[in-house]
Design an enzyme around this catalytic site. Sequence first.
Site, PDB file in Angstrom:
ATOM      1  N   GLN A   1      43.405 -34.962 -18.089  1.00  0.00           N
ATOM      2  CA  GLN A   1      42.372 -34.414 -18.981  1.00  0.00           C
ATOM      3  C   GLN A   1      42.328 -35.233 -20.270  1.00  0.00           C
ATOM      4  O   GLN A   1      43.364 -35.474 -20.893  1.00  0.00           O
ATOM      5  CB  GLN A   1      42.626 -32.937 -19.303  1.00  0.00           C
ATOM      6  CG  GLN A   1      41.370 -32.304 -19.908  1.00  0.00           C
ATOM      7  CD  GLN A   1      41.556 -30.917 -20.458  1.00  0.00           C
ATOM      8  OE1 GLN A   1      42.423 -30.686 -21.297  1.00  0.00           O
ATOM      9  NE2 GLN A   1      40.740 -29.976 -20.009  1.00  0.00           N
TER      10      GLN A   1
ATOM     11  N   TYR B   1      36.771 -28.529 -29.237  1.00  0.00           N
ATOM     12  CA  TYR B   1      37.164 -29.879 -29.645  1.00  0.00           C
ATOM     13  C   TYR B   1      35.927 -30.777 -29.808  1.00  0.00           C
ATOM     14  O   TYR B   1      34.807 -30.315 -29.688  1.00  0.00           O
ATOM     15  CB  TYR B   1      38.215 -30.436 -28.672  1.00  0.00           C
ATOM     16  CG  TYR B   1      39.451 -29.549 -28.658  1.00  0.00           C
ATOM     17  CD1 TYR B   1      40.216 -29.400 -29.815  1.00  0.00           C
ATOM     18  CD2 TYR B   1      39.804 -28.806 -27.537  1.00  0.00           C
ATOM     19  CE1 TYR B   1      41.317 -28.551 -29.839  1.00  0.00           C
ATOM     20  CE2 TYR B   1      40.899 -27.959 -27.554  1.00  0.00           C
ATOM     21  CZ  TYR B   1      41.658 -27.826 -28.710  1.00  0.00           C
ATOM     22  OH  TYR B   1      42.735 -26.981 -28.741  1.00  0.00           O
TER      23      TYR B   1
ATOM     24  N   ARG C   1      34.694 -30.323 -18.327  1.00  0.00           N
ATOM     25  CA  ARG C   1      34.996 -28.928 -18.695  1.00  0.00           C
ATOM     26  C   ARG C   1      34.186 -28.515 -19.921  1.00  0.00           C
ATOM     27  O   ARG C   1      34.050 -29.291 -20.873  1.00  0.00           O
ATOM     28  CB  ARG C   1      36.488 -28.762 -18.991  1.00  0.00           C
ATOM     29  CG  ARG C   1      36.883 -27.299 -19.090  1.00  0.00           C
ATOM     30  CD  ARG C   1      38.377 -27.067 -19.177  1.00  0.00           C
ATOM     31  NE  ARG C   1      38.690 -25.791 -18.563  1.00  0.00           N
ATOM     32  CZ  ARG C   1      39.742 -25.041 -18.859  1.00  0.00           C
ATOM     33  NH1 ARG C   1      40.620 -25.456 -19.743  1.00  0.00           N
ATOM     34  NH2 ARG C   1      39.939 -23.887 -18.265  1.00  0.00           N
TER      35      ARG C   1
ATOM     36  N   GLY D   1      46.346 -20.827 -14.920  1.00  0.00           N
ATOM     37  CA  GLY D   1      47.060 -21.421 -16.039  1.00  0.00           C
ATOM     38  C   GLY D   1      48.349 -20.679 -16.312  1.00  0.00           C
ATOM     39  O   GLY D   1      49.391 -20.952 -15.708  1.00  0.00           O
ATOM     40  N   ARG D   2      48.269 -19.676 -17.207  1.00  0.00           N
ATOM     41  CA  ARG D   2      49.471 -18.930 -17.591  1.00  0.00           C
ATOM     42  C   ARG D   2      50.196 -18.379 -16.370  1.00  0.00           C
ATOM     43  O   ARG D   2      51.435 -18.313 -16.336  1.00  0.00           O
ATOM     44  CB  ARG D   2      49.073 -17.782 -18.542  1.00  0.00           C
ATOM     45  CG  ARG D   2      48.620 -18.271 -19.906  1.00  0.00           C
ATOM     46  CD  ARG D   2      47.938 -17.177 -20.690  1.00  0.00           C
ATOM     47  NE  ARG D   2      46.697 -16.764 -20.045  1.00  0.00           N
ATOM     48  CZ  ARG D   2      45.906 -15.803 -20.490  1.00  0.00           C
ATOM     49  NH1 ARG D   2      46.228 -15.143 -21.579  1.00  0.00           N
ATOM     50  NH2 ARG D   2      44.777 -15.501 -19.852  1.00  0.00           N
TER      51      ARG D   2
HETATM   52  C1  LIG Z   1      49.811 -22.977 -23.271  1.00  0.00           C
HETATM   53  C2  LIG Z   1      48.353 -23.253 -23.015  1.00  0.00           C
HETATM   54  C3  LIG Z   1      47.857 -24.528 -23.283  1.00  0.00           C
HETATM   55  C4  LIG Z   1      46.513 -24.830 -23.000  1.00  0.00           C
HETATM   56  N1  LIG Z   1      46.065 -26.129 -23.162  1.00  0.00           N
HETATM   57  C5  LIG Z   1      44.832 -26.477 -22.699  1.00  0.00           C
HETATM   58  C6  LIG Z   1      44.454 -27.846 -22.636  1.00  0.00           C
HETATM   59  O1  LIG Z   1      45.211 -28.774 -22.955  1.00  0.00           O
HETATM   60  N2  LIG Z   1      43.198 -28.112 -22.182  1.00  0.00           N
HETATM   61  C7  LIG Z   1      42.329 -27.132 -21.789  1.00  0.00           C
HETATM   62  O2  LIG Z   1      41.201 -27.433 -21.381  1.00  0.00           O
HETATM   63  N3  LIG Z   1      42.693 -25.832 -21.798  1.00  0.00           N
HETATM   64  C8  LIG Z   1      43.917 -25.485 -22.214  1.00  0.00           C
HETATM   65  N4  LIG Z   1      44.329 -24.173 -22.131  1.00  0.00           N
HETATM   66  C9  LIG Z   1      43.424 -23.155 -21.531  1.00  0.00           C
HETATM   67  C10 LIG Z   1      43.716 -22.997 -20.022  1.00  0.00           C
HETATM   68  O3  LIG Z   1      43.353 -24.151 -19.310  1.00  0.00           O
HETATM   69  C11 LIG Z   1      42.989 -21.775 -19.410  1.00  0.00           C
HETATM   70  O4  LIG Z   1      41.592 -21.974 -19.526  1.00  0.00           O
HETATM   71  C12 LIG Z   1      43.362 -20.448 -20.065  1.00  0.00           C
HETATM   72  O5  LIG Z   1      44.762 -20.335 -20.239  1.00  0.00           O
HETATM   73  C13 LIG Z   1      42.878 -19.250 -19.229  1.00  0.00           C
HETATM   74  O6  LIG Z   1      43.399 -19.316 -17.928  1.00  0.00           O
HETATM   75  P1  LIG Z   1      44.658 -18.420 -17.448  1.00  0.00           P
HETATM   76  O7  LIG Z   1      44.306 -16.996 -17.705  1.00  0.00           O
HETATM   77  O8  LIG Z   1      44.798 -18.758 -16.003  1.00  0.00           O
HETATM   78  O9  LIG Z   1      45.831 -18.849 -18.260  1.00  0.00           O
HETATM   79  C14 LIG Z   1      45.646 -23.831 -22.461  1.00  0.00           C
HETATM   80  C15 LIG Z   1      46.165 -22.557 -22.235  1.00  0.00           C
HETATM   81  C16 LIG Z   1      47.492 -22.267 -22.469  1.00  0.00           C
HETATM   82  C17 LIG Z   1      48.004 -20.894 -22.141  1.00  0.00           C
END
Ligand SMILES: Cc1cc2nc3c(=O)[nH]c(=O)nc-3n(C[C@H](O)[C@H](O)[C@H](O)COP(=O)(O)O)c2cc1C
Length: 373
Positions: free
Chosen positions: A104, A175, A227, A320-321
């Site tokens: 990414q 961003y 994205r 993600g999480r």
């Molecule tokens: C610790 C953390 C770091 C994240 N860093 C990014 C990132 O670098 N780029 C991005 O597009 N989204 C980032 N996100 C957002 C996640 O990609 C995702 O959209 C968001 O956590 C919701 O999905 P989930 O409920 O499955 O966690 C981050 C989320 C978390 C929790």
Amino acid sequence: MNTNNHDMFSPLTFKNGVELKNRLVMAPMTHYSSNPDGTVSDEEISYYARRSKDVGMVITATTYVTPNGKGFPNQFSAVEDNMVPSLSKLAKGIQDEGAKAILQIFHGGKMCPLSLVPDGDVVSASDIPANSEAVKPRPLKEAEIEEIIEAFGETTRRAIEAGYDGVEIHGANGYLIQQFFSPYSNRREDRFGGSLEKRMTFPLAVIDKVQSVVAEHADESFIVGYRFSPEEPETPGITMGETLKFVDVLAEKKLDYLHVSLMSFFSNARRGVEDLNKMRISYLLETIDNRVPLIGVGSIYTAEDAKKAFETGIPLLALGRELIIDPDWVEKVAEGRDDEIITEIHKEKQEELVVPDPLWKVIIHTPGWFPGV
Ligand SMILES: Cc1cc2nc3c(=O)[nH]c(=O)nc-3n(C[C@H](O)[C@H](O)[C@H](O)COP(=O)(O)O)c2cc1C
């Protein structure tokens, strides 16, 4: 009835012929744990390896394309050719476990902390600060915008040289790319701002640059995704209506996939469309009309959540999480062990979960971000 209800464990073939073994993707997540010189640390490689066995594709944490685009402490860098070996180590760490590796790429714009950018020169589309306590960013000159577009191309070339299966252009989460699309952050009156069409100029130029570098340096199997965040809370701000117009254009850009950034997959549209009781995902799928695969995401903690998500017709789902909390999430669902999935962070299990220290500290010190904290 929705006729596009995909089995999450069926393969997906992109239009370039590349096949994913299933429809589950690791969402990009920043880990704040790279080495001081910007190279990827061994702890980060172990963190990915622990999560790359069962998903079809892993999208890495975001990396920055120019020094003034660095958005996080201990973020890994892709700004120079000497970073290729480090980037390559990460790609291999993911691919060796069986998933496709997507890098990414981003520029943090006004979201970059003052202390991380050279001379504290925080830049954006216009001089609207990120929040009431943040510095006023300096609006980029046209020549500087061209340099950043070029830098997205250079980072893509490095990703190709490092052996990635593709790149994801990070146009979401507030961003720089989103700052240009946003009527809140972008108050320019040149060719990069003004009408909705003009606010698309920067994101589309980045896509064109990335695609031209791919055409020159990679074969057609190289994946390019984009994205975006569908709405902003501010007024003026990006509305669902504007996003649908943008997505209609994106769907014609010959991208391999689009990826919506949401905290809740099932959330409804906020404004700018007729029916506010309708899910954003439904609006997006209707507008895209199968022209390009869409990745959905957001709080899919249980197997039931995932099954319900696929019932919307979404072709790909990112976790993600959930994969930080339970790295075996996908294996458990594949084996029908749905009731064994862990849905809250266990604060004493850092080692078992293979999470680097800085990321772990952020997780356990940010109330409300992860269930269980
Ligand atoms: C610790 C953390 C770091 C994240 N860093 C990014 C990132 O670098 N780029 C991005 O597009 N989204 C980032 N996100 C957002 C996640 O990609 C995702 O959209 C968001 O956590 C919701 O999905 P989930 O409920 O499955 O966690 C981050 C989320 C978390 C929790």
